[in-house]
Design an enzyme around this catalytic site. Structure first.
Site, PDB file in Angstrom:
ATOM      1  N   GLY A  87     -11.075  58.200  24.093  1.00 30.11           N
ATOM      2  CA  GLY A  87     -11.669  58.470  25.399  1.00 30.11           C
ATOM      3  C   GLY A  87     -11.236  57.485  26.473  1.00 30.11           C
ATOM      4  N   GLY A 142     -12.996  61.674  18.090  1.00 26.77           N
ATOM      5  CA  GLY A 142     -13.301  61.315  16.700  1.00 26.77           C
ATOM      6  C   GLY A 142     -12.287  61.840  15.697  1.00 26.77           C
ATOM      7  NE  ARG A 153     -13.337  68.560  24.751  1.00 30.08           N
ATOM      8  CZ  ARG A 153     -14.315  67.723  24.393  1.00 30.08           C
ATOM      9  NH1 ARG A 153     -15.566  67.947  24.765  1.00 30.08           N
ATOM     10  NH2 ARG A 153     -14.048  66.676  23.657  1.00 30.08           N
ATOM     11  CE  LYS A 178     -19.538  45.929  19.996  1.00 30.31           C
ATOM     12  NZ  LYS A 178     -20.835  46.471  19.632  1.00 30.31           N
TER      13      LYS A 178
END
Ligand code: ADP
Ligand code: MG
Length: 398
Positions: free
Chosen positions: A354, A377, A36, A197
């Site tokens: 991820g 996100g 990062r 999911k």
């Protein structure tokens, strides 16, 4: 797109408040993965080259509005200096007199790192007073933290509205890549959505069926779609309470003209472990005591065919339980195919998430993708069609 980048700003001699995401893993006071930090380097390089003074604002961990010494940014200074090739000074507050003094004494060619913005409760509340105090420290605001842009915080949103604002290089690359994949994409567009999911990716699926031409559904969530069609998926991961929702998505796809591709064959096993004994069966023939852990070769061939005919691919979520071999086969094959088509100039490929990034790395495909988002996100919310407050704040109102 409306927002400015560093080329649009007059940076010479200016104090540039740069919001970065340097929320890196640290063990025993040492940065263990500086990815990062390295990704922010182009922005710092360009600000310094233009004679600007970079002042870094960042969060670190979740101190929840209190000073938590373990969540200080100070230990990151050596890693920042190594990545940026320039001296980095540190100030133990991101606002107020101490920060102002640090800004005033910042040497040319050096970088100032301010302490964790989340040490102030006003950060996550997008407090106007805190934003104004931070704004006093600089002349220009540059947001290079796309991964924090889905949160309306003082350093990502409020502050952007108080100073001339622009996107940093990483933010710019991210926005351009996402725009090319979902905003004004070259068609046909194919989306591959997998993962565990349906419930975590409902809004994503809902948005994609409106925007893409082909939607490949893989991974554990495909089981819920199979169950929605009355197929017995045995002991597979499956959200039976979501089958109604899955059916709604299938119906919506018919009205939007989005072609949905579900697995037609699957790899099943009795145990969730590496090397587990397994067999490939038709998607409607999972034995009652087995679970579906990957898509089968016929499905992979159908996905490959769709990719061949596409111009743009967007990918989130692995096609199977990629962490354990051989249930990484479908993900690997699809990833390699996408990488090869990208290399041949036939396909624009954008991926994020991820586990997706881990899977594409594992397949050795990541380097050939057009763009890999590490934003997590924020990437998902963008794919869901949401407006990101940190991006919206960079776009001046009419
Ligand atoms: P991302 O992090 O890229 O958004 P997700 O977290 O949604 O992706 O999904 C990744 C997870 O889905 C992985 O842990 C993978 O093992 C799991 N998964 C994929 N297919 C299956 C399957 N058939 N059964 C169980 N788990 C699966
Ligand atoms: Mg995940």
């Amino acid at each position: 797109m409306g927002w400015k980048n560093l080329d649009d700003m007059d940076l010479g001699g200016k104090c540039v408040l740069v919001r970065v995401d340097i929320n890196v893993p640290v063990e025993d006071g040492k940065v263990t993965d500086d990815t990062r930090i390295r990704r922010v380097q182009p922005t710092i390089r360009d600000i310094l080259a233009a004679g600007g003074r970079p002042i870094l604002l960042a969060h670190f961990g979740r101190p929840k509005g209190k000073v938590v010494p373990e969540m200080s940014l100070r230990p990151l200074v050596p890693a920042l200096e190594a990545a940026f090739g320039a001296p980095v000074t540190f100030c133990a507050d991101c606002r107020g007199p101490a920060a102002q003094a640090a800004v005033d004494s910042l040497a040319e060619g050096a970088i100032l790192l301010l302490e964790n913005t989340r040490f102030h409760a006003g950060e996550e509340k997008n407090n106007a007073g805190l934003a104004a105090e931070m704004a006093e420290l600089g002349d220009i605001y540059c947001n290079d933290a796309f991964s924090a842009a889905h949160r309306a915080h003082a350093s990502t949103e409020g502050l952007a509205r108080l100073l001339p604002a622009c996107a940093g290089r990483l933010m710019q690359a991210e926005l351009e890549a996402l725009e090319s994949a979902l905003g004004q994409p070259q068609r046909p567009v194919v989306a591959v959505v997998g993962g565990a999911k349906v419930s975590t990716k409902l809004e994503l699926l809902g948005n994609l069926v409106e925007r893409v031409d082909h939607l490949v559904i893989g991974g554990g969530m495909a089981n819920t779609f199979l169950a929605a069609q009355g197929i017995d998926v045995g002991k597979s991961l499956c959200e039976h309470e979501m089958t109604g929702t899955a059916r709604e998505i299938l119906v919506k796809a018919e009205t939007t003209g989005c072609k949905i591709l579900l697995p037609s064959d699957v790899v099943v096993a009795r145990e969730f472990k590496a090397g587990a004994e397994n067999e490939t069966v038709a998607a409607d023939a999972c034995p009652a005591d087995a679970m579906i852990l990957d898509a089968g070769p016929e499905t992979v061939a159908r996905v490959a065919e769709v990719m061949e005919g596409a111009k743009t691919l967007i990918w989130n979520g692995p096609m199977g339980a990629f962490e354990i071999a051989p249930f990484d086969a479908a993900t690997n094959a699809a990833a390699k195919q996408a990488a090869a088509l990208t290399k041949a100039g036939q396909l624009i490929t954008v991926a994020g998430g991820g586990d997706t990034v881990a899977a594409l790395n594992q397949a050795g495909a990541a380097a050939d993708f057009t763009y890999i988002s590490t934003a997590g996100g924020a990437f998902l919310e963008w794919m869901e069609g949401k407006t990101l407050p940190g991006v919206a704040a960079l776009t001046p109102q009419a």
